[in-house]
Design an enzyme around this catalytic site. Structure first.
Site, PDB file in Angstrom:
ATOM      1  CG  ASP A  36      -2.242   1.077   0.803  1.00 48.91           C
ATOM      2  OD1 ASP A  36      -2.979   0.597   0.691  1.00 48.91           O
ATOM      3  OD2 ASP A  36      -1.757   2.049   1.141  1.00 48.91           O
ATOM      4  CG  ASN A  93     -12.492  -1.407   4.403  1.00 48.04           C
ATOM      5  OD1 ASN A  93     -12.389  -1.610   4.774  1.00 48.04           O
ATOM      6  ND2 ASN A  93     -11.188  -0.206   3.157  1.00 48.04           N
ATOM      7  CG  HIS A 106      -8.158  -3.190  -2.912  1.00 46.56           C
ATOM      8  ND1 HIS A 106      -9.058  -2.565  -2.971  1.00 46.56           N
ATOM      9  CD2 HIS A 106      -8.258  -1.499  -1.405  1.00 46.56           C
ATOM     10  CE1 HIS A 106     -10.611  -1.021  -2.320  1.00 46.56           C
ATOM     11  NE2 HIS A 106      -9.505  -1.196  -1.451  1.00 46.56           N
TER      12      HIS A 106
HETATM   13  P1  5GP Z   1      -9.899   1.590   0.185  1.00 48.14           P
HETATM   14  O1  5GP Z   1     -10.019   2.554   1.517  1.00 48.14           O
HETATM   15  O2  5GP Z   1     -10.304   1.735  -0.980  1.00 48.14           O
HETATM   16  O3  5GP Z   1     -10.052  -0.343   1.222  1.00 48.14           O
HETATM   17  O4  5GP Z   1      -8.431   1.062   0.096  1.00 48.14           O
HETATM   18  C1  5GP Z   1      -7.076   1.644  -0.876  1.00 48.14           C
HETATM   19  C2  5GP Z   1      -5.968   1.370  -0.414  1.00 48.14           C
HETATM   20  O5  5GP Z   1      -5.330   1.935  -1.599  1.00 48.14           O
HETATM   21  C3  5GP Z   1      -5.501   2.985   0.905  1.00 48.14           C
HETATM   22  O6  5GP Z   1      -4.971   2.094   1.646  1.00 48.14           O
HETATM   23  C4  5GP Z   1      -5.186   3.531  -0.465  1.00 48.14           C
HETATM   24  O7  5GP Z   1      -3.056   4.149   0.422  1.00 48.14           O
HETATM   25  C5  5GP Z   1      -4.265   2.842  -1.989  1.00 48.14           C
HETATM   26  N1  5GP Z   1      -3.513   2.810  -2.617  1.00 48.14           N
HETATM   27  C6  5GP Z   1      -4.227   4.401  -3.283  1.00 48.14           C
HETATM   28  N2  5GP Z   1      -3.812   4.899  -4.890  1.00 48.14           N
HETATM   29  C7  5GP Z   1      -2.916   3.914  -4.540  1.00 48.14           C
HETATM   30  C8  5GP Z   1      -1.718   3.636  -5.059  1.00 48.14           C
HETATM   31  O8  5GP Z   1      -1.473   4.374  -6.295  1.00 48.14           O
HETATM   32  N3  5GP Z   1      -0.605   2.695  -5.249  1.00 48.14           N
HETATM   33  C9  5GP Z   1      -1.070   2.166  -4.148  1.00 48.14           C
HETATM   34  N4  5GP Z   1       0.133   1.139  -4.280  1.00 48.14           N
HETATM   35  N5  5GP Z   1      -1.544   2.055  -3.143  1.00 48.14           N
HETATM   36  C10 5GP Z   1      -2.972   2.799  -3.238  1.00 48.14           C
END
Ligand code: 5GP
Ligand code: ZN
Length: 123
Positions: A36, A93, A106
């Site tokens: 992440d 989530n 994810h």
């Molecule tokens: P969500 O809130 O949708 O469950 O989690 C999305 C996750 O994706 C977050 O923890 C955020 O930090 C991660 N994330 C968002 N954009 C990027 C990116 O460009 N690269 C990586 N490696 N992680 C990302």
């Protein structure tokens, strides 16, 4: 709800296709995993299906093997990353109340820290 091999507006589809950089730690024909970008714990890895499916709500019975494999990959990565014995969380989530910000399914593999439960403020 559509599912796509590639959604050009999706950051995770771009990561999977190596169009934007990431620290990948797993890659096969159907699943990828990468660190992440904003880790909330010493270990914070995202395990994603390569097919673009927006949320858990869009899964069907046909996806059961794929989702099962996602969990098996996550537990193998937990071992590889040294958190299998200490413990970890693998969670998805979904939607607004679930805190989802990237709409490509994810699982968050999080470990290396002792976590509380439940994961929301009391009251
Ligand atoms: P969500 O809130 O949708 O469950 O989690 C999305 C996750 O994706 C977050 O923890 C955020 O930090 C991660 N994330 C968002 N954009 C990027 C990116 O460009 N690269 C990586 N490696 N992680 C990302
Ligand atoms: Zn996507």
């Amino acid at each position: 709800m559509p599912r796509l091999d590639y959604d050009e507006t999706c950051v995770f589809c771009k990561i999977i296709a190596d169009k934007i950089p990431s620290k990948k730690i797993y890659n096969d024909d159907t699943i990828a995993a990468f660190h992440d970008i904003a880790p909330v714990a010493p270990v914070h890895v995202l395990v994603v299906p390569k097919v673009h499916i927006e949320t858990l709500n869009d899964l069907s019975a046909d996806d059961a093997a794929l989702v099962g494999k996602l969990i098996v990959v996550a537990k193998d990565l937990a071992k590889q990353l040294g958190i299998a014995e200490s413990g970890y969380r693998f969670g998805f989530n979904c939607g607004r109340d679930g805190g989802q910000t990237v709409f490509h399914i994810h699982g968050h593999l999080i470990g290396g820290v002792s976590m509380g439960w439940p994961p929301f403020p009391k009251g």
